[in-house]
Each structure stands twice: as structure tokens, then as C-alpha cells.
Design an enzyme around this catalytic site. Structure first.
Site, PDB file in Angstrom:
ATOM      1  N   ASN A   1      -1.960  -2.610  13.255  1.00  0.00           N
ATOM      2  CA  ASN A   1      -3.414  -2.461  13.237  1.00  0.00           C
ATOM      3  C   ASN A   1      -3.878  -1.213  13.979  1.00  0.00           C
ATOM      4  OD1 ASN A   1      -3.195  -4.844  11.937  1.00  0.00           O
ATOM      5  ND2 ASN A   1      -4.088  -6.114  13.552  1.00  0.00           N
TER       6      ASN A   1
ATOM      7  N   ASN B   1     -17.312  27.693 -22.587  1.00  0.00           N
ATOM      8  CA  ASN B   1     -17.937  26.596 -21.842  1.00  0.00           C
ATOM      9  C   ASN B   1     -17.608  26.670 -20.350  1.00  0.00           C
ATOM     10  OD1 ASN B   1     -18.929  25.518 -24.256  1.00  0.00           O
ATOM     11  ND2 ASN B   1     -17.068  24.313 -24.579  1.00  0.00           N
TER      12      ASN B   1
ATOM     13  N   TYR C   1      -9.135  -6.594  12.792  1.00  0.00           N
ATOM     14  CA  TYR C   1      -8.563  -6.108  11.547  1.00  0.00           C
ATOM     15  C   TYR C   1      -8.612  -7.185  10.465  1.00  0.00           C
ATOM     16  CZ  TYR C   1      -5.277  -4.404   8.042  1.00  0.00           C
ATOM     17  OH  TYR C   1      -4.708  -4.001   6.862  1.00  0.00           O
TER      18      TYR C   1
ATOM     19  N   GLU D   1     -18.938  22.256 -14.645  1.00  0.00           N
ATOM     20  CA  GLU D   1     -19.384  20.925 -15.083  1.00  0.00           C
ATOM     21  C   GLU D   1     -18.541  19.828 -14.423  1.00  0.00           C
ATOM     22  OE1 GLU D   1     -19.584  20.856 -19.470  1.00  0.00           O
ATOM     23  OE2 GLU D   1     -20.011  22.986 -19.290  1.00  0.00           O
TER      24      GLU D   1
ATOM     25  N   THR E   1     -39.657  26.927  -9.049  1.00  0.00           N
ATOM     26  CA  THR E   1     -39.933  25.577  -8.538  1.00  0.00           C
ATOM     27  C   THR E   1     -40.203  24.767  -9.797  1.00  0.00           C
ATOM     28  OG1 THR E   1     -42.315  25.926  -8.330  1.00  0.00           O
ATOM     29  CG2 THR E   1     -41.004  26.432  -6.376  1.00  0.00           C
ATOM     30  N   HIS E   2     -39.799  23.542  -9.831  1.00  0.00           N
ATOM     31  CA  HIS E   2     -39.918  22.699 -11.039  1.00  0.00           C
ATOM     32  C   HIS E   2     -39.208  23.337 -12.232  1.00  0.00           C
ATOM     33  CE1 HIS E   2     -43.219  20.633  -8.846  1.00  0.00           C
ATOM     34  NE2 HIS E   2     -43.529  21.875  -8.471  1.00  0.00           N
TER      35      HIS E   2
ATOM     36  N   LYS F   1      -8.052   3.624   2.511  1.00  0.00           N
ATOM     37  CA  LYS F   1      -7.269   4.835   2.253  1.00  0.00           C
ATOM     38  C   LYS F   1      -7.482   5.431   0.879  1.00  0.00           C
ATOM     39  CE  LYS F   1      -4.073   2.541   4.321  1.00  0.00           C
ATOM     40  NZ  LYS F   1      -4.987   1.864   5.264  1.00  0.00           N
TER      41      LYS F   1
ATOM     42  N   SER G   1       0.829  -1.222   0.000  1.00  0.00           N
ATOM     43  CA  SER G   1       0.000   0.000   0.000  1.00  0.00           C
ATOM     44  C   SER G   1       0.854   1.259   0.000  1.00  0.00           C
ATOM     45  CB  SER G   1      -0.933  -0.006   1.220  1.00  0.00           C
ATOM     46  OG  SER G   1      -0.184  -0.154   2.420  1.00  0.00           O
TER      47      SER G   1
ATOM     48  N   LYS H   1     -17.661  29.603 -28.715  1.00  0.00           N
ATOM     49  CA  LYS H   1     -18.019  28.945 -27.458  1.00  0.00           C
ATOM     50  C   LYS H   1     -17.229  29.427 -26.251  1.00  0.00           C
ATOM     51  CE  LYS H   1     -20.402  25.830 -26.780  1.00  0.00           C
ATOM     52  NZ  LYS H   1     -20.626  24.436 -27.065  1.00  0.00           N
TER      53      LYS H   1
ATOM     54  N   GLN I   1      -7.407  -2.167   4.235  1.00  0.00           N
ATOM     55  CA  GLN I   1      -6.388  -1.357   3.569  1.00  0.00           C
ATOM     56  C   GLN I   1      -7.022  -0.540   2.426  1.00  0.00           C
ATOM     57  OE1 GLN I   1      -2.248  -2.754   2.996  1.00  0.00           O
ATOM     58  NE2 GLN I   1      -2.781  -2.903   0.836  1.00  0.00           N
TER      59      GLN I   1
HETATM   60  N1  ARG Z   1      -1.059  -1.451   5.153  1.00  0.00           N
HETATM   61  C1  ARG Z   1      -1.975  -1.937   6.110  1.00  0.00           C
HETATM   62  C2  ARG Z   1      -3.289  -1.189   5.966  1.00  0.00           C
HETATM   63  O1  ARG Z   1      -3.300  -0.189   5.358  1.00  0.00           O
HETATM   64  C3  ARG Z   1      -1.443  -1.756   7.477  1.00  0.00           C
HETATM   65  C4  ARG Z   1      -2.009  -2.677   8.502  1.00  0.00           C
HETATM   66  C5  ARG Z   1      -1.528  -4.025   8.249  1.00  0.00           C
HETATM   67  N2  ARG Z   1      -1.801  -4.926   9.308  1.00  0.00           N
HETATM   68  C6  ARG Z   1      -1.694  -6.240   9.124  1.00  0.00           C
HETATM   69  N3  ARG Z   1      -1.957  -6.974  10.142  1.00  0.00           N
HETATM   70  N4  ARG Z   1      -1.407  -6.755   7.965  1.00  0.00           N
HETATM   71  O2  ARG Z   1      -4.309  -1.606   6.425  1.00  0.00           O
END
Ligand code: ARG
Length: 464
Positions: free
Chosen positions: A110, A285, A317, A290, A155-156, A325, A23, A283, A322
Site C-alpha cells: 500500500n 487534411n 487503501y 484534429e 471575438t465571436h 494507474k 495489474s 485534399k 489500482q
Molecule cells: N496492484 C496494487 C495497486 O496497484 C498494489 C497494492 C495492492 N495492495 C493490496 N493490499 N492489495 O493498487
């Protein structure tokens, strides 16, 4: 290289599998939060005697060095690392030796990852709140400037009653004010430190979670370690708030697109916020508006994606998490970008007051006021409504407006009509008389402006 987590396993992971689960390409952006969290952890470990003060000092110096090098570019996150947490720990141990390996005592990735994400959200949502305040400041300035500028209210998407442009803009101010207060609620609820929950069950070490929370400026600690590491409600709440902000930005964008069309002609967006066409030279735009409208979809998508990721996960967990994010970062980036375009786009648009007024002159938008006139003369409202309907029909048949229709025609419908009816149905009168709280009268609009300015801690308009 042997993985930091290679406890039980001895075989190497497949390279494709390694890349698949890494990640770092997206979580590297949390490096500051990760280092801040680790510094607090080292301080807590020393304060509780779990490591020595000297060891904590060496670790902290090492972490500070990593932070400085990441900031100035001397160090870049290694794409081969599994995530930002592993990367920092590996570099630390490379730099300061064995004592670096003590940092991960009484914590787990975690609790570390959810801590980092909370810290990241806290910082970024704070920035978005600032941006919302800037937008609210601009809307208030425009609300004040156009407090008496008459336009058709719809309205509408049918002309309904006259309103002022200032009133229309202040409606958006109320939405963004609620967005700001929702973010504030969301931040207050996420203000609980998860660090110290460790992998899932807490720890046997004599940690001080309160102290660590305090160092990191959290008000409280999470109360259940299984929940602490597996909770992503705060991400979902943030995504919901961001979705609502985007929905409001999208509605406003839609209006800007309509208003800047030839058909409406109410505003002209500055050249800085429009584009031309590669083939049609005439034009102009409204691409930015948009795009803001279009980007709303991806933020809703981010919310749905994470809701769906979370729905079947057993405690605690799971690696699925993951996925949180990328959704969060995408939504945050989108909102930051959209707000940074919307505010100056509004501040620089040209407002065509005469066109707005002309549009309000047709479409019988003073009909309600005419019915109110009869009602004030004693006719029950339902009867007045019907009488005015009849007058509108006559106007349409004769190609007239209610203002052009002679008094005789009015009297044919009701003897209650007097010459003063014409004063009662000017657009200015229609607007000025709507003094009910929250109504469209210029006085009411100005008090809405004052309310919003007070809420954002601004007493007067921005200097132009
Ligand atoms: N890269 C992991 C995440 O974003 C970190 C946590 C990983 N924990 C594990 N037990 N593999 O969730």
C-alpha cells in the site's frame, strides 16, 4: 504457485479472477521506480539495524541484477504475476534465497505502490515540463518573427480588431507558461514520501522515514499514515494539470485547422504533419491538429474516471485505487505524444502574411480606432461609437471600406474629422498604437517574447 499474500487462505484463486485483479500488464512500466524504492528501503532497514548490512548488500545486488536484466531484456515481467511489486519480490527471492523475503519488512504494497506512482509521476512530469519549454521556445521564436504581421483579431469568430500574428501566438505562450507553473506547484505538493506508512497504521519497527525520504530525494514525509496510503490527490492534481494542457493544445489545434482551411488560408502546415484523402486527390487534411483536439476528450475522461473512483472510498487503501494507474498513464502518454507533434508542427508551418493582411482589410476592424480618433478630438466615446456605426452603415450601403470613404461623407457625420483620419485608421497604425502593457503593438509583443524567454531560461531565439 502459492501467493506471497496467501496467509490466511489456502484455496487457490480462480484463474479468471486472478487475471481480473492483476495489474502487471500496466504497472510493469513502473519497474524502475519500484526497484529504486526497494533499494532505498533496504538501505534504510540496514541503517536502522532492522536487517544486517550484509543482508542489505545481498538484497541490493539482487535488485541491481533485476534492474539490469529488465533493462536489457534478459528478464521480462511475468504476465501471470499479480503486479510489479510481487513480481520483483518473487524474482528476488528466487535469485538470492530467503534473505529476499526480508525486504518487505516494515512496508506494505500500500505504501509501496503510492511511492512508485509518485516517483513515476515525478520523472514523467519533469519530461513534460521539458517539452513545454521546447514549445514555449518555438512560440517565442514565431512571436518574434511575426511580431508585426497583421491579422484580424476575432471575438465571436467575427473580425474585431487588428492584432499581430505574433501577439496571437504569444497568447498561447502565456497559457503554456501557466501550465508549466501549475506542474511545478503540483510537483512541489506531491514532494512527500509515503513509504513507511506501511499497510495503514505505521509500524512497530524502528524505521527512519526521514532517511528513506532523503535517499529518494523527497523533501518531506507524509504526516498521517492513513492519509499517506489512501491519498491520490496528487494523481488528480496531475490529471487536472494535464487536462488544462490538453485544453490549450486543443484550442491551438482548432485554430490551426481553421487557419489552414481554404476559407482562412493563413497558414499551410508542412506535409510532414498533414495527410491526404484516399478518394479526393486535392485534399490536404490537418489530421494531427484534429487528433490533438480529439485526444483532449480522453484526458478529461481520465480525470473524471479517477475522481469518480475516489469519491466513495473509505480509508485507507482499497483495491479500487489500482484503477488510478491506467488513467494516469493514458493521460501522461497522450500529453507526451501531443506535445511531441505540436511543437515541430508549429515550427514548420508556412505563414501567409499577405493573406492575413488582406483578411484584416475587410470587416471594418479599424472601426474602434475611428471612434478613438473622434474621442481624442473631444467627442464623448459613446457618441463617437454611434457616429462610427453610422459611417459603417454608409460603407456597407455603398460597398466601401472606411479607408475608401471620402472625407465629405465623414464630415456629414461629424465636423471633427480631418484628413489625418486616414492615417489614424491604417491597420499598421491601429496595431502600432496599442502599446498598452500586454497589447498587440509589435513592441509589446517583443517584450512578451522576452518575458517568456526569461521564464524558460532562454535569452535569445533558437538558432534556425
Ligand atoms: N496492484 C496494487 C495497486 O496497484 C498494489 C497494492 C495492492 N495492495 C493490496 N493490499 N492489495 O493498487
Amino acid at each position: 504457485m502459492r501467493k506471497l499474500w496467501a496467509g490466511r487462505t489456502s484455496g487457490a484463486t480462480d484463474k479468471t479472477a486472478d487475471d481480473f485483479q492483476s495489474s502487471i500488464s500496466f504497472d510493469a512500466r513502473m519497474y524502475r521506480q519500484d526497484l529504486t524504492g526497494s533499494m532505498a528501503h533496504a538501505a534504510m532497514l540496514a541503517a536502522t539495524g532492522i536487517i544486517s548490512a550484509d543482508e542489505a548488500k545481498t538484497i541490493t545486488l539482487g535488485l541491481e541484477g533485476i534492474l539490469a536484466d529488465l533493462e536489457n531484456g534478459a528478464l521480462t515481467p511475468d504476465p501471470a504475476a499479480e503486479d510489479i511489486h510481487m513480481f520483483v519480490e518473487e524474482v528476488l527471492t528466487e535469485r538470492i534465497g530467503t534473505v529476499g523475503k526480508k525486504l518487505h519488512t516494515a512496508r506494505s504494497r500500500n505504501d509501496q505502490v503510492t511511492l512508485d506512482l509518485k516517483l513515476y509521476l515525478r520523472d514523467t512530469l519533469g519530461g513534460i515540463r521539458e517539452q513545454l519549454r521546447a514549445l514555449l521556445g518555438t512560440l517565442s521564436d514565431l512571436g518574434e518573427e511575426y511580431a508585426a504581421t497583421i491579422m484580424p483579431g476575432y471575438t465571436h469568430l467575427q473580425r474585431a480588431q487588428p492584432v499581430t500574428f505574433g501577439h496571437h501566438l504569444m497568447a498561447y505562450a502565456m497559457m503554456f507558461l501557466r501550465d508549466d507553473s501549475r506542474l511545478s506547484d503540483c510537483l512541489a505538493r506531491m514532494d512527500e514520501s509515503p513509504i513507511g506508512c506501511c499497510a495503514l497504521a505505521g509500524t512497530t519497527f524502528p524505521t527512519d522515514r526521514q532517511l528513506e525520504a532523503q535517499i529518494l530525494s523527497f523533501s518531506r514525509v507524509t504526516k498521517n499514515s492513513l492519509d499517506g496510503v489512501s491519498d491520490r490527490d496528487y494523481c488528480l492534481e496531475a490529471l487536472s494539470c494535464l487536462s488544462l494542457i490538453m485544453m490549450h493544445l486543443s484550442r491551438l489545434s482548432e485554430e490551426l485547422v481553421l487557419w489552414s482551411s481554404w476559407e482562412f488560408g493563413f497558414v499551410t502546415l508542412s506535409d510532414a504533419y498533414t495527410t491526404g484523402s484516399s478518394i479526393m486527390p486535392q485534399k490536404k487534411n490537418s489530421d494531427m491538429a484534429e487528433l490533438i483536439r480529439g485526444k483532449c476528450g480522453r484526458v478529461y475522461g481520465d480525470l473524471m474516471a479517477l475522481l469518480t473512483t475516489m469519491k466513495g472510498l473509505p480509508l485507507a487503501y482499497n483495491k479500487d485505487m489500482q484503477e488510478d494507474k491506467e488513467s494516469i498513464f493514458d493521460a501522461l502518454d497522450t500529453v507526451v505524444n501531443c506535445l511531441s507533434v505540436m511543437t515541430p508542427m508549429l515550427a514548420t508551418m508556412t505563414v501567409h502574411e499577405a493573406t492575413m493582411h488582406r483578411a484584416a482589410e475587410t470587416g471594418f476592424i479599424n472601426a474602434t480606432d475611428l471612434a478613438d480618433y473622434l474621442t481624442a478630438c473631444g467627442m464623448p466615446f459613446r457618441d463617437a461609437y454611434r457616429a462610427v456605426g453610422e459611417l459603417v452603415r454608409t460603407c456597407i450601403a455603398e460597398g466601401k471600406t472606411l479607408t475608401d470613404l471620402p472625407l465629405e461623407k465623414y464630415r456629414e457625420v461629424s465636423p471633427l474629422f480631418e484628413e489625418d483620419l486616414y492615417d489614424a485608421i491604417t491597420l499598421e497604425a491601429c496595431v502600432d498604437r496599442r502599446t498598452s502593457e500586454g497589447g498587440t503593438s509589435p513592441a509589446s509583443v517583443l517584450s512578451q517574447v522576452a518575458y517568456v524567454r526569461e521564464k524558460i531560461g532562454q535569452t535569445t531565439g533558437n538558432e534556425k
